[in-house]
Design a protein around this motif. Structure first.
Motif, PDB file in Angstrom:
ATOM      1  N   UNK A 403       8.798  -2.492 -12.279  1.00 57.48           N
ATOM      2  CA  UNK A 403       9.102  -1.063 -12.246  1.00 57.48           C
ATOM      3  C   UNK A 403      10.114  -0.736 -13.345  1.00 57.48           C
ATOM      4  N   UNK A 404       9.680   0.003 -14.344  1.00 55.07           N
ATOM      5  CA  UNK A 404      10.546   0.358 -15.465  1.00 55.07           C
ATOM      6  C   UNK A 404      11.430   1.543 -15.105  1.00 55.07           C
ATOM      7  N   UNK A 405      10.863   2.532 -14.403  1.00 56.73           N
ATOM      8  CA  UNK A 405      11.621   3.677 -13.916  1.00 56.73           C
ATOM      9  C   UNK A 405      10.790   4.404 -12.868  1.00 56.73           C
ATOM     10  N   UNK A 406      11.397   5.134 -11.941  1.00 60.87           N
ATOM     11  CA  UNK A 406      12.800   4.977 -11.540  1.00 60.87           C
ATOM     12  C   UNK A 406      12.921   3.762 -10.617  1.00 60.87           C
ATOM     13  N   UNK A 407      14.034   3.584  -9.929  1.00 62.37           N
ATOM     14  CA  UNK A 407      14.207   2.468  -8.997  1.00 62.37           C
ATOM     15  C   UNK A 407      13.825   1.157  -9.663  1.00 62.37           C
ATOM     16  N   UNK A 408      14.472   0.865 -10.781  1.00 58.99           N
ATOM     17  CA  UNK A 408      14.116  -0.274 -11.615  1.00 58.99           C
ATOM     18  C   UNK A 408      14.154  -1.585 -10.834  1.00 58.99           C
ATOM     19  N   UNK A 409      13.111  -2.393 -11.016  1.00 57.16           N
ATOM     20  CA  UNK A 409      13.069  -3.671 -10.324  1.00 57.16           C
ATOM     21  C   UNK A 409      11.708  -4.322 -10.429  1.00 57.16           C
ATOM     22  N   UNK A 410      11.450  -5.273  -9.544  1.00 58.39           N
ATOM     23  CA  UNK A 410      10.203  -6.044  -9.548  1.00 58.39           C
ATOM     24  C   UNK A 410       9.724  -6.207  -8.116  1.00 58.39           C
ATOM     25  N   UNK A 411       8.435  -5.998  -7.902  1.00 62.52           N
ATOM     26  CA  UNK A 411       7.834  -6.189  -6.588  1.00 62.52           C
ATOM     27  C   UNK A 411       6.725  -7.226  -6.683  1.00 62.52           C
ATOM     28  N   UNK A 412       6.718  -8.148  -5.747  1.00 63.59           N
ATOM     29  CA  UNK A 412       5.653  -9.136  -5.632  1.00 63.59           C
ATOM     30  C   UNK A 412       4.896  -8.845  -4.333  1.00 63.59           C
ATOM     31  N   UNK A 413       3.594  -8.555  -4.445  1.00 63.71           N
ATOM     32  CA  UNK A 413       2.778  -8.238  -3.275  1.00 63.71           C
ATOM     33  C   UNK A 413       1.861  -9.415  -2.951  1.00 63.71           C
ATOM     34  N   UNK A 414       1.882  -9.838  -1.706  1.00 61.95           N
ATOM     35  CA  UNK A 414       1.044 -10.955  -1.279  1.00 61.95           C
ATOM     36  C   UNK A 414       0.676 -10.771   0.190  1.00 61.95           C
ATOM     37  N   UNK A 415      -0.221 -11.608   0.683  1.00 62.58           N
ATOM     38  CA  UNK A 415      -0.691 -11.498   2.053  1.00 62.58           C
ATOM     39  C   UNK A 415       0.135 -12.328   3.014  1.00 62.58           C
ATOM     40  N   UNK A 416       0.369 -11.795   4.211  1.00 60.87           N
ATOM     41  CA  UNK A 416       1.118 -12.509   5.242  1.00 60.87           C
ATOM     42  C   UNK A 416       0.488 -12.231   6.605  1.00 60.87           C
ATOM     43  N   UNK A 417       0.605 -13.196   7.492  1.00 64.00           N
ATOM     44  CA  UNK A 417       0.052 -13.026   8.845  1.00 64.00           C
ATOM     45  C   UNK A 417       0.869 -12.002   9.620  1.00 64.00           C
ATOM     46  N   UNK A 418       0.168 -11.117  10.299  1.00 63.50           N
ATOM     47  CA  UNK A 418       0.807 -10.140  11.175  1.00 63.50           C
ATOM     48  C   UNK A 418       1.227 -10.857  12.459  1.00 63.50           C
ATOM     49  N   UNK A 419       2.459 -10.643  12.949  1.00 68.72           N
ATOM     50  CA  UNK A 419       2.871 -11.295  14.200  1.00 68.72           C
ATOM     51  C   UNK A 419       1.919 -10.943  15.350  1.00 68.72           C
ATOM     52  N   UNK A 420       1.595 -11.916  16.159  1.00 70.31           N
ATOM     53  CA  UNK A 420       0.690 -11.691  17.289  1.00 70.31           C
ATOM     54  C   UNK A 420      -0.130 -12.926  17.580  1.00 70.31           C
ATOM     55  N   UNK A 421      -1.012 -12.794  18.546  1.00 72.73           N
ATOM     56  CA  UNK A 421      -1.779 -13.957  18.981  1.00 72.73           C
ATOM     57  C   UNK A 421      -3.141 -14.068  18.320  1.00 72.73           C
ATOM     58  N   UNK A 422      -3.353 -13.294  17.269  1.00 72.19           N
ATOM     59  CA  UNK A 422      -4.604 -13.435  16.524  1.00 72.19           C
ATOM     60  C   UNK A 422      -4.306 -13.532  15.033  1.00 72.19           C
ATOM     61  N   UNK A 423      -5.261 -14.070  14.289  1.00 69.16           N
ATOM     62  CA  UNK A 423      -5.095 -14.220  12.845  1.00 69.16           C
ATOM     63  C   UNK A 423      -5.475 -12.920  12.138  1.00 69.16           C
ATOM     64  N   UNK A 424      -4.455 -12.234  11.635  1.00 65.80           N
ATOM     65  CA  UNK A 424      -4.673 -10.998  10.885  1.00 65.80           C
ATOM     66  C   UNK A 424      -3.726 -11.018   9.692  1.00 65.80           C
ATOM     67  N   UNK A 425      -4.282 -10.810   8.485  1.00 67.70           N
ATOM     68  CA  UNK A 425      -3.499 -10.898   7.254  1.00 67.70           C
ATOM     69  C   UNK A 425      -3.370  -9.506   6.632  1.00 67.70           C
ATOM     70  N   UNK A 426      -2.156  -9.187   6.234  1.00 64.59           N
ATOM     71  CA  UNK A 426      -1.884  -7.850   5.690  1.00 64.59           C
ATOM     72  C   UNK A 426      -0.952  -7.990   4.487  1.00 64.59           C
TER      73      UNK A 426
END
Length: 514
Positions: A403-426
């Motif tokens: 992110x060059x502007x505004x809120x300058x920074x870096x974001x890394x987006x990846x998949x993670x399991x949603x908490x719960x008793x089933x396999x769901x990735x978000x």
């Protein structure tokens, strides 16, 4: 006192001289601003000079000279600078800093074709060299329309101001646009270089002064984790976006006939592409950095066919947040038949081993959904997913977003399991923000760039070959659009014309929604 080419550097005897925290302070010098009555001078240049002085980065032997047609005395010019500083400076106002800085203010009245005015300017600089010890070191900042560059350069040559004595320097600073196509850029470079050697020419692209843009180099080359995946084996596509939510009211004189592609893509976005796609330089010396950027720009070309891989648009009336806004053709100063584009998008191929087959999508526009500039690397999907469709229906592509502007920074987006008793990735985000990670504010881009001019540090300034290569890349799109009628309409507050979305959908991709 330092009157030569080597900038003065403040030395603390209690520190090792190699301490990287030591500030680099400009040596004795004078800055002449042509176009001193314009918005850029008032909103950016004068406040940046004060902020540099306030941070102790300008020497006591510094002078600022304004050149314009106004019938002003030195004191009148001082008041203009004072008003600009009080309104736009980023650092607190300190009277003692102001008083010391204001002692070096001078004003020269004249027009660009007035030989006598440039003779007065030369005499003013000679007096400042003698009285304030500016050492014969002079920077000429051309904050003026490009059409005036040749005559000012000619006058600087004729008056002897472009010449330097041994141990002194004379530099020229040029604001974009650097021409309006390849032919005009080559002609402009020829004029400027006939007066100043390329090593004394500083072409300002203020985006290159932004901390987050410079951080691209740190992210890529200081972190071993990214280099193995920064290539066509893992990256599906790269999107570089500069979106603005403002319109063009009151800017018809500058913008009409130029358009979004010339205004932003040719300089800002192609420079961002070069930093993203270049190979690792041998060092961060200016020559090595520029060599790598030139290599990657030389390998970059428009993907075709252009009717499918480019898009241009013009905003119509709509809603910008809660405000009802008019379309471009109803803005003051624009003709009802104007074909100037306010949105432009292109697809580029970078023909190197690292990037072969990876499309680079560049887009810019006015009156879009929000103000944002970002570089997004979108990664290929995993070759084998041991999940059924219901488990990953909310999983997108992995992405690394700078992110060059505004809120300058870096974001890394990846998949993670949603908490719960089933396999769901978000999708989830891992976020780095400059504002929360560092206590010190980033310097404003013009502060960094002006200081680099005075230090003779050209790393962040494109050389003439970069400018010409950028036009060589963009010119076929400009010629294609000129032959194919009006830009496509898009509603203010949207994310551009339908043709821009179709441009990516043809390859099964979509634009990121920042």
């Amino acid at each position: 006192m330092n009157s030569g080419n080597t900038p003065a550097v403040w030395q603390n005897p209690l520190r090792d001289k190699r301490d990287k925290r030591m500030p680099r302070i400009a040596g004795p010098c004078a800055v002449v601003i042509f176009g001193v009555t314009g918005d850029l001078a008032r909103k950016k240049l004068m406040p940046a000079i004060y902020d540099l002085a306030n941070r102790g980065l300008l020497p006591p032997s510094f002078a600022l000279i304004g050149f314009a047609r106004r019938d002003w005395a030195d004191e009148d010019f001082g008041q203009i600078v004072y008003d600009a500083v009080k309104k736009h400076a980023r650092t607190p106002f300190r009277q003692e800093v102001w008083d010391r800085l204001a002692e070096g203010f001078r004003f020269v009245q004249g027009t660009f074709d007035d030989d006598a005015a440039f003779a007065r300017l030369a005499e003013t600089l000679r007096k400042l060299d003698a009285e304030r010890g500016t050492g014969g070191n002079h920077a000429f900042y051309l904050s003026i329309p490009p059409g005036a560059f040749p005559v000012v350069c000619e006058q600087l040559s004729k008056s002897g101001l472009a010449e330097t004595q041994e141990g002194c320097w004379s530099r020229v600073v040029i604001e974009k646009p650097f021409g309006h196509d390849l032919e005009s850029a080559e002609a402009l470079n020829s004029v400027v270089n006939s007066v100043f050697p390329e090593s004394s020419v500083f072409r300002i692209d203020h985006y290159l002064g932004k901390e987050t843009v410079q951080n691209i180099l740190a992210l890529r080359f200081a972190n071993e984790m990214f280099e193995p995946i920064w290539n066509a084996h893992y990256v599906d596509s790269v999107q570089i976006t500069m979106a603005e939510d403002i319109g063009l009211g009151g800017r018809a004189g500058y913008y009409d006939g130029i358009g979004a592609a010339r205004d932003v893509i040719q300089n800002h976005l192609l420079q961002l592409l070069a930093l993203t796609a270049m190979e690792e330089p041998v060092s961060f010396s200016p020559a090595e950095l520029q060599a790598e950027k030139i290599k990657v720009l030389s390998a970059t070309r428009l993907a075709g066919p252009l009717e499918e891989t480019t898009s241009r648009g013009q905003y119509t009336a709509g809603w910008q947040g809660s405000e009802k806004v008019v379309g471009l053709l109803d803005e003051e100063g624009f003709s009802k038949t104007s074909t100037t584009e306010t949105f432009a998008a292109i697809t580029l191929d970078v023909d190197t081993r690292r990037w072969a087959g990876v499309p680079f999508y560049l887009r810019t526009g006015k009156r879009l959904g929000r103000r944002v500039t970002e570089i997004a690397l979108l990664f290929k999907r995993a070759p084998h997913l041991p999940f059924d469709a219901s488990m990953t229906d909310e999983l997108g592509q992995n992405a690394l977003v700078i992110r060059v502007q505004p809120d300058e920074g870096i974001t890394l987006r990846f998949g993670s399991k949603v908490p719960g008793n089933k396999m769901e990735v978000r999708d989830v985000n891992m976020d780095f923000s400059y504002g929360s990670a560092f206590a010190e504010d980033s310097p404003e881009a013009y502060e960094r760039l002006i200081l680099d001019v005075l230090l003779g540090e050209p790393s962040l300034f494109p050389v003439n070959e970069e400018v010409e290569l950028s036009w060589k890349i963009l010119d076929p799109a400009l010629e294609h659009w000129a032959e194919h009628g009006k830009p496509d309409p898009y509603e203010s507050g949207s994310w551009g014309p339908q043709s821009a979305f179709e441009m990516l959908q043809r390859s099964g991709r979509d634009w990121r929604r920042p």
